[in-house]
Design a protein around this motif. Sequence first.
Motif, PDB file in Angstrom:
ATOM      1  N   PRO A  62      44.365  64.082 105.368  1.00 36.74           N
ATOM      2  CA  PRO A  62      44.792  64.044 104.334  1.00 36.74           C
ATOM      3  C   PRO A  62      45.627  64.652 103.252  1.00 36.74           C
ATOM      4  N   ILE A  63      46.076  63.636 102.401  1.00 36.47           N
ATOM      5  CA  ILE A  63      46.461  64.618 101.709  1.00 36.47           C
ATOM      6  C   ILE A  63      45.361  63.839  99.910  1.00 36.47           C
ATOM      7  N   LEU A  64      44.498  65.173  99.622  1.00 40.96           N
ATOM      8  CA  LEU A  64      43.394  64.321  99.038  1.00 40.96           C
ATOM      9  C   LEU A  64      43.621  64.533  97.301  1.00 40.96           C
ATOM     10  N   PRO A  65      43.217  64.115  96.279  1.00 38.59           N
ATOM     11  CA  PRO A  65      43.665  64.467  95.140  1.00 38.59           C
ATOM     12  C   PRO A  65      42.697  65.876  95.350  1.00 38.59           C
ATOM     13  N   ASP A  66      43.618  66.750  93.865  1.00 31.99           N
ATOM     14  CA  ASP A  66      43.078  68.508  93.278  1.00 31.99           C
ATOM     15  C   ASP A  66      41.480  68.238  92.778  1.00 31.99           C
ATOM     16  N   GLU A  67      41.078  69.402  92.229  1.00 31.70           N
ATOM     17  CA  GLU A  67      40.119  68.974  91.782  1.00 31.70           C
ATOM     18  C   GLU A  67      40.259  68.567  89.973  1.00 31.70           C
ATOM     19  N   ASP A  68      41.035  69.443  89.649  1.00 31.05           N
ATOM     20  CA  ASP A  68      41.591  68.365  88.180  1.00 31.05           C
ATOM     21  C   ASP A  68      41.118  67.433  87.954  1.00 31.05           C
ATOM     22  N   GLU A  69      42.591  65.949  89.175  1.00 34.16           N
ATOM     23  CA  GLU A  69      42.502  64.963  89.292  1.00 34.16           C
ATOM     24  C   GLU A  69      40.956  64.449  89.357  1.00 34.16           C
TER      25      GLU A  69
END
Length: 408
Positions: free
Chosen positions: A235-242
């Motif tokens: 799945p598309i997960l939040p990136d590191e900054d998020e």
Amino acid sequence: MTDFDLNNTQAFLLTDKDQSSSLEVTSIPLALYIHIPWCVKKCPYCDFNSHEMPHDMSINKFDDYVDALLLDAKSQQKLTQNRQISSIFIGGGTPSLLPIAQYRRLFSGLQACFDFSPDIEVTMEANPGTLEHAPFSEYLDVGINRLSIGVQSFDDNKLSDLGRIHQAEHAISAIKAARKSGFERVNVDLMHGLPNQSAAQALFDIQTAHDAGATHVSWYQLTVEPNTVFYRNQPILPDEDELATIEELGRDLLLQLGYQNYEVSAWAGRDDKPCRHNINYWQFGDYLAIGAGAHGKISTPSGIYRFSKSRLPKDYVGFNKTGDAPKMVNFEAIPQEELASEFMLNVLRLNSGTPWSMFSARTGLSFDNISNIVKRLVAKGLIIPDPNILKTTDLGARYLNQILREFL
């Protein structure tokens, strides 16, 4: 060493001294893990030893499984080495799928087999689904005094993404019902870093758990593990900054609500305390283990051993058809050269630190074995310079893997 013969346990405890014999076993806490392997539906992120419950699951099959659990427990009696069981954790799978009558039979048998501590902590994992468990008061009557409810999110869309079969309203009702029935200790499992999750949505989950009555929160990031549906179809997960923003804001909110972060992902509320069973894991304590795929750790005069049980329920139960207990598989000593890293891998998770005296008490090793490593880590500012407490600095907490590599 595999397929360990439990009939020879006593001889094993007194001989085979190929490791350190300086362990004072009676001072090491002893817990019990019980695995209930079935789920209504396997979640796409789950890599635990869980199996969808057969459509033809009958009372007889539950009987067979509990029979196997009790035979398993009896076979491990001598491994207690005259210690009381200080905590029990019933995990899965979905333990609340086991009928309450089977829990009555199970705990009656366990109490006949083991010496329970008078203030024993007994935790059961439960799903929020209204059709998957007995009234919560009946679990209290059996002796279960702590619940861990697998909520994961209070957002119905996120629950659907995670393959959960309950809805947010079921989760809120389950928490409230558990508290109303008399449970003073209710943990709520929450995940963050979910597919397309915003910080506001993650904070909403924390606030909702608190408002519903959670006395403890396990707040951990969703990770994609091999051998799961999510690994094959990511799945598309939040990136590191998020993720960093979610974690920072989530920690701030939990602190504002009165929860204390005593371990990486564990938060105890004002009116609760840390989970004793998990603290025992993190302090390198001992635990027996019964159930399909269950893993245990036991200290003996001859050294420290890990073991596991057959993963498939049919194999686990199959042993008892001959009247034998389910066998231990992979019953193996932890090599002495790995004990320091095993110890550190666990205790460095604890935010309050661990007495240095526990290193020798739980491993049988002298502090001299690691003194030079510790001096280097103190000099680098990764471990606090305290002769009594083993604890990382704030910098060390951020570079925990670097610390652990030093002990390999």
